[in-house]
Design a protein around this motif. Sequence first.
Motif, PDB file in Angstrom:
ATOM      1  N   LEU A  12      -3.687   1.472 -13.195  1.00 23.49           N
ATOM      2  CA  LEU A  12      -2.317   1.889 -12.896  1.00 23.49           C
ATOM      3  C   LEU A  12      -2.165   3.401 -13.001  1.00 23.49           C
ATOM      4  O   LEU A  12      -1.481   4.028 -12.186  1.00 23.49           O
ATOM      5  CB  LEU A  12      -1.339   1.207 -13.857  1.00 23.49           C
ATOM      6  CG  LEU A  12      -1.069  -0.284 -13.651  1.00 23.49           C
ATOM      7  CD1 LEU A  12      -0.081  -0.780 -14.703  1.00 23.49           C
ATOM      8  CD2 LEU A  12      -0.534  -0.558 -12.252  1.00 23.49           C
ATOM      9  N   ALA A  13      -2.806   3.998 -13.977  1.00 25.98           N
ATOM     10  CA  ALA A  13      -2.653   5.437 -14.190  1.00 25.98           C
ATOM     11  C   ALA A  13      -3.365   6.261 -13.127  1.00 25.98           C
ATOM     12  O   ALA A  13      -2.927   7.380 -12.808  1.00 25.98           O
ATOM     13  CB  ALA A  13      -3.171   5.810 -15.577  1.00 25.98           C
ATOM     14  N   GLN A  35       4.274   0.822 -15.365  1.00 23.25           N
ATOM     15  CA  GLN A  35       3.986   1.507 -16.624  1.00 23.25           C
ATOM     16  C   GLN A  35       5.271   1.765 -17.417  1.00 23.25           C
ATOM     17  O   GLN A  35       5.307   1.601 -18.637  1.00 23.25           O
ATOM     18  CB  GLN A  35       3.256   2.818 -16.352  1.00 23.25           C
ATOM     19  CG  GLN A  35       1.834   2.607 -15.836  1.00 23.25           C
ATOM     20  CD  GLN A  35       1.156   3.907 -15.461  1.00 23.25           C
ATOM     21  OE1 GLN A  35       0.608   4.608 -16.317  1.00 23.25           O
ATOM     22  NE2 GLN A  35       1.205   4.256 -14.179  1.00 23.25           N
ATOM     23  N   LYS A  36       6.332   2.162 -16.728  1.00 25.89           N
ATOM     24  CA  LYS A  36       7.606   2.386 -17.417  1.00 25.89           C
ATOM     25  C   LYS A  36       8.146   1.096 -18.016  1.00 25.89           C
ATOM     26  O   LYS A  36       8.823   1.116 -19.044  1.00 25.89           O
ATOM     27  CB  LYS A  36       8.613   2.979 -16.437  1.00 25.89           C
ATOM     28  CG  LYS A  36       8.314   4.414 -16.041  1.00 25.89           C
ATOM     29  CD  LYS A  36       9.342   4.937 -15.048  1.00 25.89           C
ATOM     30  CE  LYS A  36       9.026   6.376 -14.656  1.00 25.89           C
ATOM     31  NZ  LYS A  36       9.989   6.895 -13.640  1.00 25.89           N
ATOM     32  N   LEU A  61       0.814  -1.207   0.000  1.00 24.95           N
ATOM     33  CA  LEU A  61       0.000   0.000   0.000  1.00 24.95           C
ATOM     34  C   LEU A  61       0.853   1.265   0.000  1.00 24.95           C
ATOM     35  O   LEU A  61       0.614   2.186  -0.786  1.00 24.95           O
ATOM     36  CB  LEU A  61      -0.941  -0.004   1.205  1.00 24.95           C
ATOM     37  CG  LEU A  61      -1.895   1.195   1.306  1.00 24.95           C
ATOM     38  CD1 LEU A  61      -2.813   1.257   0.084  1.00 24.95           C
ATOM     39  CD2 LEU A  61      -2.728   1.108   2.589  1.00 24.95           C
ATOM     40  N   VAL A  62       1.835   1.348   0.881  1.00 20.94           N
ATOM     41  CA  VAL A  62       2.653   2.560   0.991  1.00 20.94           C
ATOM     42  C   VAL A  62       3.415   2.824  -0.306  1.00 20.94           C
ATOM     43  O   VAL A  62       3.511   3.964  -0.771  1.00 20.94           O
ATOM     44  CB  VAL A  62       3.631   2.448   2.177  1.00 20.94           C
ATOM     45  CG1 VAL A  62       4.630   3.607   2.173  1.00 20.94           C
ATOM     46  CG2 VAL A  62       2.866   2.424   3.490  1.00 20.94           C
ATOM     47  N   GLY A  63       3.937   1.789  -0.903  1.00 17.30           N
ATOM     48  CA  GLY A  63       4.725   1.964  -2.118  1.00 17.30           C
ATOM     49  C   GLY A  63       3.935   1.871  -3.405  1.00 17.30           C
ATOM     50  O   GLY A  63       4.536   1.876  -4.487  1.00 17.30           O
ATOM     51  N   LEU A  64       2.607   1.819  -3.329  1.00 14.39           N
ATOM     52  CA  LEU A  64       1.802   1.561  -4.520  1.00 14.39           C
ATOM     53  C   LEU A  64       1.976   2.603  -5.628  1.00 14.39           C
ATOM     54  O   LEU A  64       2.059   2.219  -6.807  1.00 14.39           O
ATOM     55  CB  LEU A  64       0.328   1.422  -4.131  1.00 14.39           C
ATOM     56  CG  LEU A  64      -0.626   0.996  -5.246  1.00 14.39           C
ATOM     57  CD1 LEU A  64      -0.110  -0.225  -5.985  1.00 14.39           C
ATOM     58  CD2 LEU A  64      -2.019   0.729  -4.679  1.00 14.39           C
ATOM     59  N   PRO A  65       2.048   3.898  -5.350  1.00 14.99           N
ATOM     60  CA  PRO A  65       2.278   4.844  -6.453  1.00 14.99           C
ATOM     61  C   PRO A  65       3.579   4.559  -7.204  1.00 14.99           C
ATOM     62  O   PRO A  65       3.619   4.628  -8.442  1.00 14.99           O
ATOM     63  CB  PRO A  65       2.330   6.198  -5.745  1.00 14.99           C
ATOM     64  CG  PRO A  65       1.480   6.012  -4.526  1.00 14.99           C
ATOM     65  CD  PRO A  65       1.774   4.605  -4.087  1.00 14.99           C
ATOM     66  N   LYS A  66       4.646   4.217  -6.480  1.00 16.73           N
ATOM     67  CA  LYS A  66       5.913   3.884  -7.134  1.00 16.73           C
ATOM     68  C   LYS A  66       5.794   2.588  -7.923  1.00 16.73           C
ATOM     69  O   LYS A  66       6.324   2.462  -9.025  1.00 16.73           O
ATOM     70  CB  LYS A  66       7.026   3.758  -6.095  1.00 16.73           C
ATOM     71  CG  LYS A  66       7.448   5.070  -5.471  1.00 16.73           C
ATOM     72  CD  LYS A  66       8.620   4.872  -4.530  1.00 16.73           C
ATOM     73  CE  LYS A  66       9.079   6.192  -3.933  1.00 16.73           C
ATOM     74  NZ  LYS A  66      10.234   6.014  -3.012  1.00 16.73           N
ATOM     75  N   ILE A  67       5.090   1.626  -7.342  1.00 15.68           N
ATOM     76  CA  ILE A  67       4.903   0.346  -8.033  1.00 15.68           C
ATOM     77  C   ILE A  67       4.155   0.562  -9.347  1.00 15.68           C
ATOM     78  O   ILE A  67       4.553   0.049 -10.400  1.00 15.68           O
ATOM     79  CB  ILE A  67       4.137  -0.636  -7.129  1.00 15.68           C
ATOM     80  CG1 ILE A  67       5.020  -1.079  -5.958  1.00 15.68           C
ATOM     81  CG2 ILE A  67       3.646  -1.847  -7.918  1.00 15.68           C
ATOM     82  CD1 ILE A  67       4.289  -1.840  -4.874  1.00 15.68           C
ATOM     83  N   ALA A  68       3.074   1.339  -9.307  1.00 16.05           N
ATOM     84  CA  ALA A  68       2.285   1.603 -10.514  1.00 16.05           C
ATOM     85  C   ALA A  68       3.114   2.329 -11.564  1.00 16.05           C
ATOM     86  O   ALA A  68       3.034   2.023 -12.768  1.00 16.05           O
ATOM     87  CB  ALA A  68       1.046   2.418 -10.157  1.00 16.05           C
ATOM     88  N   SER A  69       3.911   3.287 -11.132  1.00 12.99           N
ATOM     89  CA  SER A  69       4.744   4.044 -12.058  1.00 12.99           C
ATOM     90  C   SER A  69       5.783   3.152 -12.724  1.00 12.99           C
ATOM     91  O   SER A  69       5.988   3.209 -13.948  1.00 12.99           O
ATOM     92  CB  SER A  69       5.430   5.192 -11.315  1.00 12.99           C
ATOM     93  OG  SER A  69       6.325   5.890 -12.160  1.00 12.99           O
ATOM     94  N   ARG A  70       6.430   2.313 -11.934  1.00 15.23           N
ATOM     95  CA  ARG A  70       7.470   1.452 -12.490  1.00 15.23           C
ATOM     96  C   ARG A  70       6.887   0.407 -13.444  1.00 15.23           C
ATOM     97  O   ARG A  70       7.512   0.056 -14.433  1.00 15.23           O
ATOM     98  CB  ARG A  70       8.236   0.773 -11.354  1.00 15.23           C
ATOM     99  CG  ARG A  70       9.085   1.718 -10.531  1.00 15.23           C
ATOM    100  CD  ARG A  70      10.141   2.417 -11.377  1.00 15.23           C
ATOM    101  NE  ARG A  70      11.091   1.493 -11.939  1.00 15.23           N
ATOM    102  CZ  ARG A  70      12.243   1.143 -11.369  1.00 15.23           C
ATOM    103  NH1 ARG A  70      12.562   1.657 -10.190  1.00 15.23           N
ATOM    104  NH2 ARG A  70      13.076   0.308 -11.949  1.00 15.23           N
TER     105      ARG A  70
END
Length: 247
Positions: free
Chosen positions: A213-214, A185-186, A174-183
């Motif tokens: 993801l977005a 997509q990249k 949960l805490v790292g989810l924005p980074k996970i979603a970004s990576r």
Amino acid sequence: MAQRGFVQLVGAGPGDPELLTLKAYKVIQQADVVLYDRLVSDAVMALIPEGCERVYVGKRRADHSVPQKQIGQLLVDYARQGKQTVRLKGGDPFIFGRGGEELEELVAAGIGFSVVPGITAASGCAAYAGIPLTHRDYSQSVRFITGHLKDDSVNLHWAEFAHSDQTLVFYMGLVGLPKIASRLQKAGRSFDTPLAIIERGTTPEQKVTITTLAEVAKVLATQEIHAPTLIIIGDVVNLYSKLNPNL
């Protein structure tokens, strides 16, 4: 059967006490002492007999009530006292439960043990949300991935997760989810890949949030979502609106 110098490592499942195996229930009923984690639900804890000693050794992000090494030593000490010792873990002890580490401590101390597997959060939460982890039309494989980011870094093999025909399940993400979603997509995963965040899965308080993801960073910024959570990413999430038994 438990004996002197013996520990039983038991999976408590994802929350619903009726998901305990029959063997797990029997072992808990015979325990003299239970060392339990934060993710063991209150309903499962209520099954522990009166008079049984309860020792909390749970962990949460940046807060380990008892260091891992000390947990192993406690298991050894209780077993050597001749107590029927149960190590109760949320989900399954061998899936991100550090069960293997604790068994290594027992082996080093010459303590006998057995393992009672439990239903892991991925299968339990997905089933209760109506999200199949695999489906011939959408996903031919599933990956269980730790989302716990050590030192806030994201050191995973992202290229391996780019294929659209696999389901990704993140534990402790949960805490790292924005980074996970970004990576993701990249790495090539489509921006509109559906994503489910399941809070308190398999319990009466279960809540499912569906996004992509977005959009997930925006969702996390505008909605209250609390751990424990399980995150499922992949086209199978689109089946939620059709197969969820509560909709």
